[in-house]
Design an enzyme around this catalytic site. Structure first.
Site, PDB file in Angstrom:
ATOM      1  N   SER A  35       0.829  -1.203   0.000  1.00  0.00           N
ATOM      2  CA  SER A  35       0.000   0.000   0.000  1.00  0.00           C
ATOM      3  C   SER A  35       0.864   1.254   0.000  1.00  0.00           C
ATOM      4  O   SER A  35       1.985   1.249   0.523  1.00  0.00           O
ATOM      5  CB  SER A  35      -0.891  -0.020   1.245  1.00  0.00           C
ATOM      6  OG  SER A  35      -1.948   0.888   1.148  1.00  0.00           O
ATOM      7  N   PRO A  36       0.382   2.346  -0.597  1.00  0.00           N
ATOM      8  CA  PRO A  36       1.164   3.590  -0.595  1.00  0.00           C
ATOM      9  C   PRO A  36       1.448   4.072   0.827  1.00  0.00           C
ATOM     10  O   PRO A  36       0.536   4.167   1.645  1.00  0.00           O
ATOM     11  CB  PRO A  36       0.256   4.573  -1.338  1.00  0.00           C
ATOM     12  CG  PRO A  36      -0.676   3.716  -2.134  1.00  0.00           C
ATOM     13  CD  PRO A  36      -0.882   2.481  -1.326  1.00  0.00           C
TER      14      PRO A  36
ATOM     15  N   TYR B 288      -8.394  13.785   1.986  1.00  0.00           N
ATOM     16  CA  TYR B 288      -7.729  14.563   0.951  1.00  0.00           C
ATOM     17  C   TYR B 288      -8.764  15.127  -0.018  1.00  0.00           C
ATOM     18  O   TYR B 288      -9.968  14.952   0.157  1.00  0.00           O
ATOM     19  CB  TYR B 288      -6.665  13.732   0.256  1.00  0.00           C
ATOM     20  CG  TYR B 288      -5.556  13.278   1.186  1.00  0.00           C
ATOM     21  CD1 TYR B 288      -5.123  14.099   2.223  1.00  0.00           C
ATOM     22  CD2 TYR B 288      -4.953  12.033   1.043  1.00  0.00           C
ATOM     23  CE1 TYR B 288      -4.115  13.699   3.090  1.00  0.00           C
ATOM     24  CE2 TYR B 288      -3.943  11.617   1.912  1.00  0.00           C
ATOM     25  CZ  TYR B 288      -3.526  12.459   2.935  1.00  0.00           C
ATOM     26  OH  TYR B 288      -2.534  12.059   3.790  1.00  0.00           O
TER      27      TYR B 288
ATOM     28  N   ARG C 244      -8.862   4.679  -4.624  1.00  0.00           N
ATOM     29  CA  ARG C 244      -9.038   4.517  -3.175  1.00  0.00           C
ATOM     30  C   ARG C 244     -10.096   5.521  -2.745  1.00  0.00           C
ATOM     31  O   ARG C 244      -9.921   6.736  -2.875  1.00  0.00           O
ATOM     32  CB  ARG C 244      -7.726   4.752  -2.434  1.00  0.00           C
ATOM     33  CG  ARG C 244      -7.894   4.746  -0.913  1.00  0.00           C
ATOM     34  CD  ARG C 244      -6.563   4.637  -0.184  1.00  0.00           C
ATOM     35  NE  ARG C 244      -6.045   3.277  -0.264  1.00  0.00           N
ATOM     36  CZ  ARG C 244      -4.899   2.878   0.285  1.00  0.00           C
ATOM     37  NH1 ARG C 244      -4.149   3.747   0.942  1.00  0.00           N
ATOM     38  NH2 ARG C 244      -4.495   1.625   0.164  1.00  0.00           N
TER      39      ARG C 244
ATOM     40  N   ARG D 193       1.894  -0.832   6.892  1.00  0.00           N
ATOM     41  CA  ARG D 193       2.893  -1.024   7.942  1.00  0.00           C
ATOM     42  C   ARG D 193       3.533  -2.407   7.910  1.00  0.00           C
ATOM     43  O   ARG D 193       4.747  -2.519   8.147  1.00  0.00           O
ATOM     44  CB  ARG D 193       2.273  -0.723   9.309  1.00  0.00           C
ATOM     45  CG  ARG D 193       2.015   0.768   9.518  1.00  0.00           C
ATOM     46  CD  ARG D 193       1.206   1.032  10.780  1.00  0.00           C
ATOM     47  NE  ARG D 193       0.981   2.469  10.971  1.00  0.00           N
ATOM     48  CZ  ARG D 193       0.014   3.166  10.377  1.00  0.00           C
ATOM     49  NH1 ARG D 193      -0.821   2.558   9.542  1.00  0.00           N
ATOM     50  NH2 ARG D 193      -0.118   4.455  10.605  1.00  0.00           N
TER      51      ARG D 193
END
Length: 391
Positions: free
Chosen positions: A22-23, A189, A237, A333
């Site tokens: 994942s980014p 965002y 996303r 993570r």
């Protein structure tokens, strides 16, 4: 029946497994450019067996970054750094993906591990600070808390210009060698802000009704779809729920994702809106908490889906694929803590040839290991939750 290590094909791209890096924002760019740091960091995950690899959210404009140390693709002189990243990812057998985004009213931040006088990590800098800028948003409503500096409400012409910026960034991404493009419209965002009644108080064609609040997404998809090759996936996303009665509601997101599918969306990556800190029963500590809602998208809309959030236990990640609840597992993570997470997971799950995920020269040494097996350097697996054990 698929499993975590089954190939996955979407459009003209086949992933070697269902495991996605994942980014994750690294705060390691200068002038938005990627360099040796990113080549090393992302190459390690490609050689570690991930099927699809995202660097981080890549800003479409300078003011679309989170901090001045974040990566971008708003200029042609940034392409070479991205190309080095895509080259190393492909060399080790993974597919390079890019996530395009704009932080909106959550930008102009201090990196979380740094501080400036009077501004601790993660706080927002004012527009007149040397490392800050004027944030933009659908409405002149700051996020709040330590993100309370005035924001600029976008005009319609400025919104149209942003859609062109998405398309320009997509062209550069193609030139840089990316084969999968995701748009980041979650986590508070800019895209998530347009979709949420908490952040969007507009009274024109971009505010009010669900159709109007989704218009920013649909027009951005249309702009990118015009330049992005049909054989490469175009995904999003989406902040599908603000977990607040005044914000984005999941049932509305289901409707909007259906519209997005009609506009060329190939896969939905389901996450939270994060347009407010005032969430009801925030689930971040619960294992696999986004899977149920993500599966509703898959089942009701017949579109491939992926999700992240607490899927780092191999048994859990494998089970949600085997049960056909999701198509892809996104790991953030866990990918940072263990660049060889897929190899470790394969061994823990009893995969017959776990080391086929690493380069052939490494594979020879690992498969011909002579000695005490537990000392080879892979960590023990965590215990799955009681819910998943009994499912």
């Amino acid at each position: 029946m698929p499993d975590l290590f089954s190939p996955f094909t979407l459009k003209g791209v086949t992933l070697r497994n269902r495991i996605v890096m994942s980014p994750m924002t690294m705060y390691a760019s200068h002038d938005g450019k990627m360099d040796d740091y990113h080549v090393s960091y992302l190459g390690a995950r490609a050689s570690g067996g991930f099927g699809l690899i995202f660097p981080e959210q890549i800003a479409i404009t300078p003011d679309g970054r989170t901090t001045t140390e974040c990566a971008g693709i708003w200029s042609d002189d940034q392409i070479d750094g991205h190309r080095r990243v895509t080259d190393i990812i492909k060399r080790f057998g993974a597919v390079p993906a890019i996530q395009l985004g704009h932080t909106g009213r959550k930008g102009s931040e201090v990196a979380p591990h740094k501080s400036y006088p009077g501004f601790p990590g993660n706080s927002q800098l004012p527009a007149d600070h040397p490392n800050g800028w004027q944030c933009i948003a659908p409405s002149a409503i700051p996020y709040g808390g330590d993100h309370s500096w005035p924001v600029h409400e976008l005009t319609v012409d400025e919104i149209k210009a942003l859609h062109r910026k998405y398309a320009d960034a997509a062209r550069r991404a193609l030139d840089a060698g990316y084969q999968w493009l995701e748009m980041h419209f979650a986590h508070g965002y800019l895209g998530a802000e347009f979709f949420s009644p908490i952040a969007n108080h507009r009274t024109d064609q971009y505010g009010g009704s669900l159709e109007n609040r989704a218009r920013f997404h649909l027009e951005a998809l249309d702009a990118v779809r015009e330049v992005w090759p049909d054989e490469y996936p175009l995904t999003m996303r989406l902040g599908a729920d603000d977990l607040n009665p005044a914000g984005t509601q999941f049932d509305d997101s289901l409707v909007a994702i259906g519209w997005m599918k009609e506009h060329g969306l190939d896969l939905a990556d389901i996450s939270l809106g994060f347009n407010t800190d005032e969430m009801i029963d925030p689930p971040m500590g619960r294992e696999a908490f986004m899977v149920e809602k993500t599966n509703r998208v898959r089942t009701q809309l017949q579109i491939p889906v992926g999700t992240s959030w607490n899927l780092g236990i191999p048994e859990t990640a494998d089970q949600v694929i085997r049960d056909e609840l999701v198509d892809l597992v996104f790991l953030g993570r866990p990918a940072l803590s263990n660049p060889h997470w897929p190899v470790w997971a394969a061994r823990e799950l009893g995969h017959p040839t776990p080391f086929e995920l690493v380069p052939d020269d490494w594979r020879w040494w690992l498969e011909n290991f002579r000695g005490y097996d537990a000392s080879i350097g892979l960590p023990p697996a965590a215990e799955p939750s009681a819910r998943l054990r009994s499912a």
